[in-house]
Scaffold this active site. Structure first.
Site, PDB file in Angstrom:
ATOM      1  N   TRP A 214      37.283  30.944  36.327  1.00 23.31           N
ATOM      2  CA  TRP A 214      38.285  31.992  36.525  1.00 23.31           C
ATOM      3  C   TRP A 214      39.694  31.443  36.409  1.00 23.31           C
ATOM      4  O   TRP A 214      40.570  32.090  35.833  1.00 23.31           O
ATOM      5  CB  TRP A 214      38.051  32.744  37.836  1.00 23.31           C
ATOM      6  CG  TRP A 214      36.848  33.632  37.693  1.00 23.31           C
ATOM      7  CD1 TRP A 214      35.664  33.510  38.354  1.00 23.31           C
ATOM      8  CD2 TRP A 214      36.683  34.730  36.779  1.00 23.31           C
ATOM      9  NE1 TRP A 214      34.781  34.470  37.910  1.00 23.31           N
ATOM     10  CE2 TRP A 214      35.373  35.228  36.957  1.00 23.31           C
ATOM     11  CE3 TRP A 214      37.509  35.337  35.833  1.00 23.31           C
ATOM     12  CZ2 TRP A 214      34.871  36.311  36.222  1.00 23.31           C
ATOM     13  CZ3 TRP A 214      37.009  36.421  35.104  1.00 23.31           C
ATOM     14  CH2 TRP A 214      35.713  36.885  35.310  1.00 23.31           C
TER      15      TRP A 214
ATOM     16  N   ASP B 242      44.019  34.384  43.221  1.00 17.33           N
ATOM     17  CA  ASP B 242      42.981  35.326  42.771  1.00 17.33           C
ATOM     18  C   ASP B 242      41.933  35.367  43.889  1.00 17.33           C
ATOM     19  O   ASP B 242      41.178  34.414  44.089  1.00 17.33           O
ATOM     20  CB  ASP B 242      42.366  34.814  41.465  1.00 17.33           C
ATOM     21  CG  ASP B 242      41.274  35.733  40.931  1.00 17.33           C
ATOM     22  OD1 ASP B 242      40.853  36.660  41.653  1.00 17.33           O
ATOM     23  OD2 ASP B 242      40.830  35.508  39.784  1.00 17.33           O
TER      24      ASP B 242
ATOM     25  N   LYS C  23      33.763  43.163  43.969  1.00 21.66           N
ATOM     26  CA  LYS C  23      32.959  42.121  44.609  1.00 21.66           C
ATOM     27  C   LYS C  23      32.780  42.428  46.093  1.00 21.66           C
ATOM     28  O   LYS C  23      31.677  42.506  46.592  1.00 21.66           O
ATOM     29  CB  LYS C  23      33.628  40.745  44.461  1.00 21.66           C
ATOM     30  CG  LYS C  23      34.124  40.416  43.070  1.00 21.66           C
ATOM     31  CD  LYS C  23      32.998  40.037  42.129  1.00 21.66           C
ATOM     32  CE  LYS C  23      33.396  40.087  40.663  1.00 21.66           C
ATOM     33  NZ  LYS C  23      34.363  39.099  40.215  1.00 21.66           N
TER      34      LYS C  23
HETATM   35  C1  LIG Z   1      35.069  38.944  38.892  1.00 26.10           C
HETATM   36  C2  LIG Z   1      36.267  38.102  38.916  1.00 26.10           C
HETATM   37  C3  LIG Z   1      37.327  38.335  38.029  1.00 26.10           C
HETATM   38  C4  LIG Z   1      37.292  39.411  36.969  1.00 26.10           C
HETATM   39  O1  LIG Z   1      37.622  40.630  37.485  1.00 26.10           O
HETATM   40  P1  LIG Z   1      37.766  41.909  36.513  1.00 26.10           P
HETATM   41  O2  LIG Z   1      37.915  42.995  37.505  1.00 26.10           O
HETATM   42  O3  LIG Z   1      36.517  41.990  35.718  1.00 26.10           O
HETATM   43  O4  LIG Z   1      38.950  41.734  35.671  1.00 26.10           O
HETATM   44  C5  LIG Z   1      38.424  37.505  38.117  1.00 26.10           C
HETATM   45  N1  LIG Z   1      38.505  36.526  39.028  1.00 26.10           N
HETATM   46  C6  LIG Z   1      37.492  36.279  39.896  1.00 26.10           C
HETATM   47  C7  LIG Z   1      37.624  35.177  40.871  1.00 26.10           C
HETATM   48  C8  LIG Z   1      36.353  37.061  39.857  1.00 26.10           C
HETATM   49  O5  LIG Z   1      35.346  36.811  40.704  1.00 26.10           O
END
Ligand SMILES: *Cc1c(COP(=O)(O)O)cnc(C)c1O
Length: 363
Positions: A107, A176, A200
């Protein structure tokens, strides 16, 4: 085919609290006595605006977000944010547009690639040489004086690698938090920006959450698409365009559910208990092995491997037979991954541990 709910260990979109889904189902056709569902009403109408404001207020309460931070509900996911962040923040750099990154997995790699379109994405530290199984020691981070911010991923969902403490840095920390938001207590004051997709640990896909210190608003590059200009979104209640109303509504129900669970501090204790159950099972076994540095093992995404990889398919198939679904690891790293977000009950984790022990005895 199942005639009841299974334990779904998917990394995202992921399992949601059953109570929440039942409430949403019961309100689907007639929400708040309006004779229509929440998806069918105007986003600017009184009913939805109240629902939206309550969701923001509940998130503020759950995370103890100070007034000096704006909370925006946007779209485009965390991947969209990977573009929006440099566009909104890189102009704050003292010289040319620039930011520092701590590379800890897939990521952050994606974030770096995207940011490099807008300025210099400087890799201040990386654990790539270790296969992203650890987090580089902060004393070795090569932070730049002229960067606008420092970007981390608080939980690398694919690898199963999680910061256990929030690093202290001089520049605004951008994190993030897609896969561990609301799973542990944070002091929001330690961050400049927290961002993530909702799918998530919060609700359905389609909603992205942005928590941003207000002094960081208003510096966007002129090319920034209006819907991703945070200052403009903050001025219009994140409703410059039609928001993903159903996702906002459902996130709001999850926030209420989390408050009934005792809030973030209480769910954090459950998350410690749940992840310990799995890691103890892995550590006591001679079949399963974890590759992540024990200091940074994720409480949300527990990754492990079978010593004999030839058993992988049988392991996954046997689990599915017992209603333990989606435990196969990401294709880039292989092995297994059990994603055990807030909504995964401890009974599900216990059922997986029981199955792992039974499978090992059978070898
Ligand atoms: C799932 C995830 C993403 C991607 O998210 P989207 O909503 O598909 O853009 C980005 N960063 C992390 C850490 C993730 O787990």
């Amino acid at each position: 085919m199942f005639d009841q709910r299974v334990y779904n260990f998917a990394p995202g979109p992921a399992t949601l609290p059953e109570e929440v889904l039942k409430q949403a189902a019961s309100e689907m056709l007639n929400w708040q006595g309006l004779g229509m569902g929440v998806m069918e009403v105007s986003h600017r109408g009184k009913a939805f605006m109240a629902c939206y404001e309550e969701a923001v207020a509940d998130l503020r309460e759950l995370m103890n977000i100070p007034d000096s931070y704006a909370v925006l509900f946007l779209q485009g996911g965390a991947i969209g944010m990977n573009a929006a962040i440099p566009m909104n923040l890189m102009p704050l750099a003292s010289k040319a547009p620039k930011a520092d990154f701590i590379a800890t997995g897939i990521w952050t790699e994606k974030s770096i690639k995207e940011a490099a379109k807008y300025g210099e994405a400087h890799i201040a530290a990386s654990s790539q040489a270790n296969g992203y199984t650890t987090i580089p020691d902060q004393k070795d981070w090569q932070l730049s004086d002229d960067a606008a911010y420092v970007h981390i991923c608080s939980n690398e969902t694919v690898g199963g690698l999680e910061f256990q403490d929030v690093p202290k840095v001089a520049k605004p920390l951008v994190a993030d938090v897609s896969s561990n938001i609301l799973s542990r207590v944070w002091d929001v004051n330690q961050f400049g920006v927290l961002f993530g997709g909702a799918q998530k640990n919060i609700g359905p896909a389609g909603l992205s959450i942005l928590i941003v210190r207000k002094d960081l608003l208003g510096h966007a590059m002129p090319i920034t698409p209006t819907i991703w200009d945070w200052a403009k979104q903050a001025e219009s209640d994140s409703m410059l365009n039609t928001p993903p109303t159903f996702s906002v509504y459902l996130a709001g129900l999850v926030f209420k559910w989390l408050k009934r669970q005792g809030g973030v501090a209480a769910i954090e204790q459950k998350n410690i208990q749940k992840s310990n159950l799995l890691y103890e099972c892995i550590d006591q076994s001679s079949l399963y092995v974890g590759k992540i540095d024990q200091r940074y093992r994720s409480r949300m995404n527990v990754t492990f491997y079978l010593q004999d990889e030839a058993l992988n398919d049988a392991f996954v198939a046997g689990a599915a037979k017992q209603g333990l679904m989606n435990i196969k690891g990401h294709k880039s790293v292989g092995g297994m991954r059990a994603s055990i977000y807030n909504a995964m009950p401890i009974e599900g984790v216990q059922a997986l541990v029981d199955y792992m022990k039974e499978f090992e005895r059978g070898q």
